[in-house]
Design a protein around this motif. Structure first.
Motif, short mmCIF file in Angstrom:
data_model
loop_
_atom_site.label_atom_id
_atom_site.label_comp_id
_atom_site.label_asym_id
_atom_site.label_seq_id
_atom_site.Cartn_x
_atom_site.Cartn_y
_atom_site.Cartn_z
N PRO A 63 14.87 20.40 18.11
CA PRO A 63 15.16 19.41 19.17
C PRO A 63 14.03 18.39 19.35
CG PRO A 63 15.85 21.58 19.86
CD PRO A 63 15.12 21.77 18.56
N GLU A 64 12.80 18.81 19.13
CA GLU A 64 11.68 17.88 19.29
C GLU A 64 11.59 16.84 18.18
OE1 GLU A 64 11.55 21.22 19.30
OE2 GLU A 64 9.73 21.98 18.29
N ASP A 65 12.44 16.95 17.17
CA ASP A 65 12.51 15.91 16.14
C ASP A 65 13.42 14.76 16.57
OD1 ASP A 65 12.58 18.54 13.73
OD2 ASP A 65 10.88 17.24 14.19
N THR A 66 14.08 14.90 17.71
CA THR A 66 14.93 13.83 18.22
C THR A 66 14.10 12.57 18.44
OG1 THR A 66 16.50 15.34 19.25
CG2 THR A 66 16.38 13.10 20.15
N ALA A 67 14.53 11.48 17.82
CA ALA A 67 13.74 10.24 17.88
C ALA A 67 14.50 9.13 17.14
CB ALA A 67 12.37 10.42 17.23
N VAL A 68 14.02 7.93 17.33
CA VAL A 68 14.42 6.83 16.46
C VAL A 68 13.44 6.82 15.29
CG1 VAL A 68 14.79 4.35 16.22
CG2 VAL A 68 15.36 5.50 18.37
N TYR A 69 13.96 6.82 14.09
CA TYR A 69 13.13 6.86 12.90
C TYR A 69 13.11 5.47 12.26
CZ TYR A 69 12.77 11.91 13.12
OH TYR A 69 12.47 13.20 13.52
N PHE A 70 11.91 4.98 12.05
CA PHE A 70 11.70 3.65 11.46
C PHE A 70 11.09 3.78 10.08
CE2 PHE A 70 12.44 1.14 15.25
CZ PHE A 70 12.10 1.99 16.30
N TRP A 111 8.95 -3.88 9.40
CA TRP A 111 9.59 -2.68 9.95
C TRP A 111 11.10 -2.83 9.85
CZ3 TRP A 111 7.12 1.40 12.86
CH2 TRP A 111 5.72 1.27 12.96
N GLY A 112 11.78 -1.71 9.73
CA GLY A 112 13.22 -1.71 9.82
C GLY A 112 13.66 -1.65 11.27
N GLN A 113 14.97 -1.60 11.45
CA GLN A 113 15.53 -1.62 12.81
C GLN A 113 15.59 -0.24 13.44
OE1 GLN A 113 17.33 -1.54 10.09
NE2 GLN A 113 18.96 -0.07 10.51
N GLY A 114 15.43 0.79 12.62
CA GLY A 114 15.44 2.16 13.12
C GLY A 114 16.80 2.82 13.01
N THR A 115 16.79 4.14 12.91
CA THR A 115 18.01 4.92 12.90
C THR A 115 17.81 6.14 13.80
OG1 THR A 115 19.70 5.95 11.48
CG2 THR A 115 17.40 6.24 10.81
N GLN A 116 18.79 6.42 14.64
CA GLN A 116 18.66 7.49 15.65
C GLN A 116 18.97 8.85 15.04
OE1 GLN A 116 17.88 7.33 19.16
NE2 GLN A 116 17.79 9.55 18.89
N VAL A 117 18.07 9.79 15.27
CA VAL A 117 18.30 11.19 14.92
C VAL A 117 18.28 12.00 16.20
CG1 VAL A 117 17.38 13.21 13.73
CG2 VAL A 117 17.33 10.96 12.61
N THR A 118 19.37 12.72 16.45
CA THR A 118 19.46 13.56 17.64
C THR A 118 19.72 14.99 17.20
OG1 THR A 118 20.35 11.73 18.94
CG2 THR A 118 20.65 13.95 19.83
N VAL A 119 18.84 15.89 17.63
CA VAL A 119 18.96 17.30 17.28
C VAL A 119 19.32 18.06 18.55
CG1 VAL A 119 17.87 19.30 16.21
CG2 VAL A 119 17.21 16.98 15.51
N SER A 120 20.55 18.55 18.59
CA SER A 120 21.03 19.21 19.80
C SER A 120 22.20 20.12 19.46
CB SER A 120 21.48 18.17 20.82
OG SER A 120 22.06 18.78 21.95
N SER A 121 22.29 21.22 20.22
CA SER A 121 23.43 22.12 20.05
C SER A 121 24.53 21.77 21.03
CB SER A 121 22.98 23.57 20.24
OG SER A 121 22.34 23.73 21.48
N TRP A 148 0.84 -1.20 0.00
CA TRP A 148 0.00 0.00 0.00
C TRP A 148 0.87 1.24 0.00
CZ3 TRP A 148 -5.45 0.78 0.95
CH2 TRP A 148 -5.79 2.08 1.34
N ALA A 149 1.90 1.24 0.86
CA ALA A 149 2.76 2.42 0.98
C ALA A 149 4.02 2.07 1.74
CB ALA A 149 2.01 3.54 1.73
N LEU A 150 4.99 2.94 1.64
CA LEU A 150 6.17 2.91 2.50
C LEU A 150 6.11 4.14 3.38
CD1 LEU A 150 8.83 1.63 -0.02
CD2 LEU A 150 8.00 0.44 2.00
N SER A 151 6.28 3.92 4.67
CA SER A 151 6.08 4.99 5.64
C SER A 151 7.33 5.21 6.49
CB SER A 151 4.92 4.62 6.58
OG SER A 151 3.74 4.35 5.88
N TRP A 152 7.39 6.39 7.05
CA TRP A 152 8.36 6.68 8.11
C TRP A 152 7.57 6.94 9.39
CZ3 TRP A 152 13.54 6.09 7.86
CH2 TRP A 152 14.13 6.01 6.59
N VAL A 153 8.05 6.30 10.44
CA VAL A 153 7.43 6.41 11.77
C VAL A 153 8.55 6.71 12.75
CG1 VAL A 153 6.10 5.19 13.53
CG2 VAL A 153 5.66 4.74 11.10
N ARG A 154 8.31 7.56 13.73
CA ARG A 154 9.36 7.86 14.69
C ARG A 154 8.88 7.63 16.11
NH1 ARG A 154 9.84 14.48 14.04
NH2 ARG A 154 7.81 15.00 14.97
N GLN A 155 9.86 7.45 16.98
CA GLN A 155 9.56 7.30 18.40
C GLN A 155 10.54 8.15 19.19
OE1 GLN A 155 9.74 3.29 20.07
NE2 GLN A 155 8.16 3.87 21.55
#
Length: 121
Positions: free
Chosen positions: A88-95, A111-121, A32-39
Motif C-alpha cells: 500500500p505504501e507504494d501508492t503514488a504517481v510515478y514519473f 519529466w513525463g506527466q505521471g501515471t497513478q499506481v494505487t495499491v489497495s485491497s 546521464w540517465a533515465l529515472s523513475w520518481v514517485r510522489q
C-alpha cells in the motif's frame, strides 16, 4: 526538447505486480540517465530507480530493492519499471524523468506527466 510519456499505472492488490512504460521521444546528446520518481499522496518527490545511459547500470532506493526492476529497450526508445510484491505504501504517481550531464552531475531535465499506481485491497 525530449518528451516522456508514461503508461501502465492502475489499481492493484497488495502483493500484485504492474509494469510501467515510459516512451522517450527525442534525443539528448548529454543524457546521464533515465529515472523513475514517485510522489505519494501528501508527500514530496522520491527518486526510486534509474538506468545510466552509457553503462546501463541500474540503481534503486533501498525501499524498492528486490521488488522493482528498471530496464530499457533501445529499439523502442522505452524504459520500463517492473513493480512486484506491491505494498500500500507504494501508492503514488510515478514519473519518468531524464537526467542530463551538467559539469559532471546528473541534473533533472524533462519529466513525463505521471501515471497513478494505487495499491489497495
Amino acid at each position: 526538447q525530449v518528451q516522456l510519456v508514461e503508461s501502465g499505472g492502475g489499481l492493484v492488490q497488495p502483493g500484485g505486480s504492474l509494469r510501467l512504460s515510459c516512451v522517450v521521444l527525442g534525443f539528448s546528446f548529454n543524457r546521464w540517465a533515465l529515472s523513475w520518481v514517485r510522489q505519494a499522496p501528501g508527500k514530496g518527490l522520491e527518486w526510486i530507480a534509474e538506468i545510466r545511459d552509457s553503462s546501463s547500470n541500474t540503481y534503486y532506493v533501498d525501499s524498492v530493492k528486490g521488488r522493482f526492476t528498471i530496464s530499457r529497450d533501445n529499439a523502442k526508445n522505452t524504459v520500463y519499471l517492473q513493480l512486484s510484491n506491491l505494498k500500500p505504501e507504494d501508492t503514488a504517481v510515478y514519473f519518468c524523468a531524464e537526467r542530463i550531464a551538467v559539469d559532471g552531475f546528473g541534473i533533472f531535465g524533462s519529466w513525463g506527466q505521471g501515471t497513478q499506481v494505487t495499491v489497495s485491497s
